[in-house]
Design an enzyme around this catalytic site. Structure first.
Site, PDB file in Angstrom:
ATOM      1  N   ASP A  53      -0.841   3.381  10.550  1.00  0.00           N
ATOM      2  CA  ASP A  53      -1.729   4.068  10.644  1.00  0.00           C
ATOM      3  C   ASP A  53      -1.275   3.794  12.714  1.00  0.00           C
ATOM      4  O   ASP A  53      -1.180   4.703  13.240  1.00  0.00           O
ATOM      5  CB  ASP A  53      -3.087   3.797  10.989  1.00  0.00           C
ATOM      6  CG  ASP A  53      -3.768   4.634  10.105  1.00  0.00           C
ATOM      7  OD1 ASP A  53      -3.927   4.777   9.289  1.00  0.00           O
ATOM      8  OD2 ASP A  53      -5.418   4.395  10.602  1.00  0.00           O
ATOM      9  N   ASP A  75      -0.587   0.048   5.262  1.00  0.00           N
ATOM     10  CA  ASP A  75      -2.196   1.051   5.511  1.00  0.00           C
ATOM     11  C   ASP A  75      -2.085   0.340   7.077  1.00  0.00           C
ATOM     12  O   ASP A  75      -2.500   1.949   8.121  1.00  0.00           O
ATOM     13  CB  ASP A  75      -3.058   1.114   4.702  1.00  0.00           C
ATOM     14  CG  ASP A  75      -4.337   1.193   5.180  1.00  0.00           C
ATOM     15  OD1 ASP A  75      -4.166   2.541   5.014  1.00  0.00           O
ATOM     16  OD2 ASP A  75      -5.744   0.889   5.769  1.00  0.00           O
ATOM     17  N   TYR A  85      -6.015  -4.854  -2.216  1.00  0.00           N
ATOM     18  CA  TYR A  85      -6.502  -3.847  -2.490  1.00  0.00           C
ATOM     19  C   TYR A  85      -7.380  -3.560  -4.182  1.00  0.00           C
ATOM     20  O   TYR A  85      -8.273  -3.178  -4.098  1.00  0.00           O
ATOM     21  CB  TYR A  85      -5.828  -2.105  -2.173  1.00  0.00           C
ATOM     22  CG  TYR A  85      -6.275  -1.439  -1.046  1.00  0.00           C
ATOM     23  CD1 TYR A  85      -5.878  -2.266   0.189  1.00  0.00           C
ATOM     24  CD2 TYR A  85      -6.410  -0.333  -1.182  1.00  0.00           C
ATOM     25  CE1 TYR A  85      -5.462  -1.828   0.980  1.00  0.00           C
ATOM     26  CE2 TYR A  85      -6.355   0.332   0.277  1.00  0.00           C
ATOM     27  CZ  TYR A  85      -5.468  -0.796   1.700  1.00  0.00           C
ATOM     28  OH  TYR A  85      -5.947   0.390   2.355  1.00  0.00           O
ATOM     29  N   ASP A 122       2.834  -9.659  11.843  1.00  0.00           N
ATOM     30  CA  ASP A 122       1.964  -9.592  13.531  1.00  0.00           C
ATOM     31  C   ASP A 122       3.681  -9.086  14.358  1.00  0.00           C
ATOM     32  O   ASP A 122       2.880  -8.583  14.926  1.00  0.00           O
ATOM     33  CB  ASP A 122       1.117 -10.973  13.559  1.00  0.00           C
ATOM     34  CG  ASP A 122       2.679 -12.092  13.427  1.00  0.00           C
ATOM     35  OD1 ASP A 122       3.663 -12.556  12.558  1.00  0.00           O
ATOM     36  OD2 ASP A 122       2.527 -13.316  13.571  1.00  0.00           O
ATOM     37  N   LYS A 142       4.688 -11.690   5.422  1.00  0.00           N
ATOM     38  CA  LYS A 142       4.259 -12.677   6.434  1.00  0.00           C
ATOM     39  C   LYS A 142       4.257 -14.315   4.955  1.00  0.00           C
ATOM     40  O   LYS A 142       3.936 -14.843   4.856  1.00  0.00           O
ATOM     41  CB  LYS A 142       2.430 -12.449   6.500  1.00  0.00           C
ATOM     42  CG  LYS A 142       1.532 -13.391   7.323  1.00  0.00           C
ATOM     43  CD  LYS A 142       2.024 -13.390   9.273  1.00  0.00           C
ATOM     44  CE  LYS A 142       1.326 -14.424   8.999  1.00  0.00           C
ATOM     45  NZ  LYS A 142       1.540 -14.699  10.583  1.00  0.00           N
TER      46      LYS A 142
HETATM   47  C1  IPM Z   1      -4.647   6.243   3.321  1.00  0.00           C
HETATM   48  C2  IPM Z   1      -6.226   5.444   3.522  1.00  0.00           C
HETATM   49  C3  IPM Z   1      -6.659   4.877   2.627  1.00  0.00           C
HETATM   50  C4  IPM Z   1      -6.677   3.742   2.491  1.00  0.00           C
HETATM   51  C5  IPM Z   1      -8.525   4.861   2.395  1.00  0.00           C
HETATM   52  C6  IPM Z   1      -9.315   6.397   2.212  1.00  0.00           C
HETATM   53  C7  IPM Z   1      -9.451   3.910   0.840  1.00  0.00           C
HETATM   54  O1  IPM Z   1      -6.623   4.658   4.867  1.00  0.00           O
HETATM   55  O2  IPM Z   1      -4.984   5.932   2.638  1.00  0.00           O
HETATM   56  O3  IPM Z   1      -4.492   5.314   4.033  1.00  0.00           O
HETATM   57  O4  IPM Z   1      -6.799   2.550   2.163  1.00  0.00           O
HETATM   58  O5  IPM Z   1      -5.434   3.482   1.425  1.00  0.00           O
HETATM   59 MG    MG Z   2      -5.312   4.111   5.798  1.00  0.00          MG
END
Ligand code: IPM
Ligand code: MG
Length: 371
Positions: free
Chosen positions: A249, A245, A142, A221, A189
Site C-alpha cells: 500500500d 500488505d 494472518y 522499518d 525484522k
Molecule cells: C490485500 C488486502 C487484504 C489483505 C484484506 C482485504 C484481507 O488488504 O489484499 O492487501 O490484508 O491481505
Molecule cells: Mg492490503
C-alpha cells in the site's frame, strides 16, 4: 486458445471495474481469436448477503476448475466498524487464498511520468521507479492461531513460518529477479523476530543457487523509509505476509493512485488476478472508479495464460489512455472520464479503432459533465 475464467466481482466498485476488464478480454478474444468462457461466482459481503457465507463451497469448486480467476474487490463498511461481527467479507478472500494455496502475491509498482504530480514524492525520486513486491500470502500472522481470552482483556495472533513456505516463494522471487535487474531485497525484522531469522537463513541458503542475483537484507522499518526516500534502489522485494500488505500500500503512492496497481497471486493450481485497491464503497455504482488496476491485472493474467502478445497490447492501450489524459476522477478530479469510458477507450485502442495521434475532441463527447 480456449480458457475458462472464474469471475468474482466482489463488493463495492468490484463489479464495475471487473466489467471493464471483461470488455477488454472480449476485445482481445475477438482480435486474437481466442475464446474466454466466464463463470461468475460469489465472495465477500455480496456472498454473505446472498448465502450467509463469505466464500460458498461452489466458488472454491469453480475457481479450482478454472484456468484463471479475475477478482474485483472485497469489503463493506458495515463490517469494518463492528469488531464483534461473526462473519466478515475478508474471511472469504483469506479462505480462498488458503484453499487454493495462493502463496505468492506479486505486486508490480510502476510510475508514469504524466502522473508524477499526483504522488507526494518529487518527480526526481519517481523517474525510473520499477519494482515488484513478492508478498507471501498464505502464512504468517494472518493465518496463525487467534485467541481472545474469556474476559476479553487479552488477545493473541501467532506468527508461524516453515522453511518450505519460505522456499517456494523465494524461488519465484529469485527467478523474477533474474529476468529483471538482478537484485533482490529481503525485507524482515530479523533483529527482533524468530520467524524473520528463519526467512533470512532460508533466503541466504537459496541465494547460492542464483549467483547472478545481488541480494540485500533490510529491516522492515528501514524499508518503509527507503521506499519513500529512494524507491529506485529496489528491484524485487521479497517479504512475509503482513509486511508485504503494508509495504505494497505504501508503494502504491509512488504510482500516484492506488487505483492503478495490479496484482497476481500464484499458487499450486489456478492463479488469481486482482487490483490491489479495496472496495471503495463511496464510489460504488457511480462509474467513477479507476478500472486500470483491474485491466492491468488482466494483462498479468494474459501473460500467465501464455498470451504475452495480447498482454503487451493491453498494457500499450493503458499507457495510451494515460498519456492522452483519458483518466478517471482519482487522477484528474476536474477533467475526468467515466470508468466505462476508459474501458471503452482501452478496447477501441486494442481494436485499432484509434489512430496514433488521437484528436481529443473526438472522444470529448464521452467525457464527464462536471457537477
Ligand atoms: C490485500 C488486502 C487484504 C489483505 C484484506 C482485504 C484481507 O488488504 O489484499 O492487501 O490484508 O491481505
Ligand atoms: Mg492490503
Amino acid at each position: 486458445m480456449k480458457k475458462n475464467i472464474a469471475i468474482i466481482n466482489g463488493d463495492g466498485i468490484g463489479p464495475e471495474v471487473t466489467a471493464q476488464s471483461i470488455r477488454v478480454l472480449d476485445t482481445i478474444a475477438h482480435k486474437f481469436q481466442h475464446q474466454f468462457h466466464y463463470t461468475y461466482c460469489l465472495m465477500g459481503a455480496d456472498a454473505i448477503d446472498k448465502t450467509g457465507n463469505p466464500l460458498p463451497d461452489e466458488t472454491i469448486e469453480i475457481c479450482i476448475n478454472s484456468d484463471a480467476i479475475l477478482f474485483g474487490a472485497i469489503g463493506h463498511p458495515k463490517y469494518d466498524n463492528d469488531p464483534n461481527a461473526k462473519v466478515r467479507p475478508e474471511q472469504g478472500l483469506l479462505k480462498l487464498r488458503k484453499s487454493l494455496q495462493l502463496f505468492a502475491n506479486i505486486r508490480p509498482v510502476t510510475t508514469y511520468r504524466s502522473l508524477h504530480h499526483l504522488s507526494p514524492l518529487k518527480a526526481k525520486q519517481l523517474d525510473g521507479v520499477d519494482c515488484v513486491i513478492f508478498r507471501e500470502l498464505t502464512g504468517g500472522i494472518y493465518f496463525g492461531k487467534k485467541e481472545l481470552s474469556e474476559d476479553k482483556t487479552q488477545a493473541l495472533d501467532e506468527c508461524t513460518y516453515t522453511v518450505a513456505e519460505i522456499e517456494r516463494i523465494a524461488h519465484l522471487a529469485f527467478k523474477s529477479a533474474q529476468q529483471r535487474r538482478k537484485k533482490l531485497t529481503l525485507v524482515d525484522k530479523a533483529n527482533v523476530l524468530e520467524t524473520s531469522r528463519l526467512w533470512r537463513r532460508t533466503v541466504q541458503a537459496i541465494a547460492t543457487e542464483y549467483a547472478d542475483v545481488a541480494v540485500d537484507y533490510m529491516f522492515v522499518d528501514n524499508a518503509a523509509m527507503q521506499l519513500i526516500l529512494s524507491p529506485k534502489q529496489f528491484d524485487v522485494i521479497l517479504t512475509e505476509n503482513m509486511f508485504g500488505d503494508i509495504l505494497s500500500d505504501e508503494a502504491s503512492v509512488l504510482s500516484g493512485s492506488l487505483g492503478m496497481l495490479p496484482s497476481a497471486s500464484y499458487g499450486v493450481c489456478t492463479a488469481l488476478f486482482e487490483p490491489i485497491h479495496g472496495s471503495y464503497p463511496q464510489a460504488a455504482g457511480k462509474d467513477i472508479a479507476n478500472p486500470l488496476g483491474s485491466i492491468l491485472s488482466t494483462a498479468m493474467m494474459l501473460d500467465y495464460l501464455g498470451m504475452p502478445k495480447e498482454a503487451t497490447k493491453v498494457r500499450e492501450a493503458v499507457d495510451w489512455t494515460i498519456q492522452n489524459a483519458f483518466v478517471t476522477k482519482d487522477i484528474d478530479p476536474i477533467n475526468f472520464y467515466f470508468t466505462s469510458t476508459i474501458g471503452e477507450l482501452v478496447s477501441d485502442y486494442i481494436n485499432d479503432k484509434i489512430g496514433g495521434d488521437v484528436n481529443k475532441e473526438n472522444v470529448e463527447l464521452r467525457k464527464s459533465t462536471i457537477i
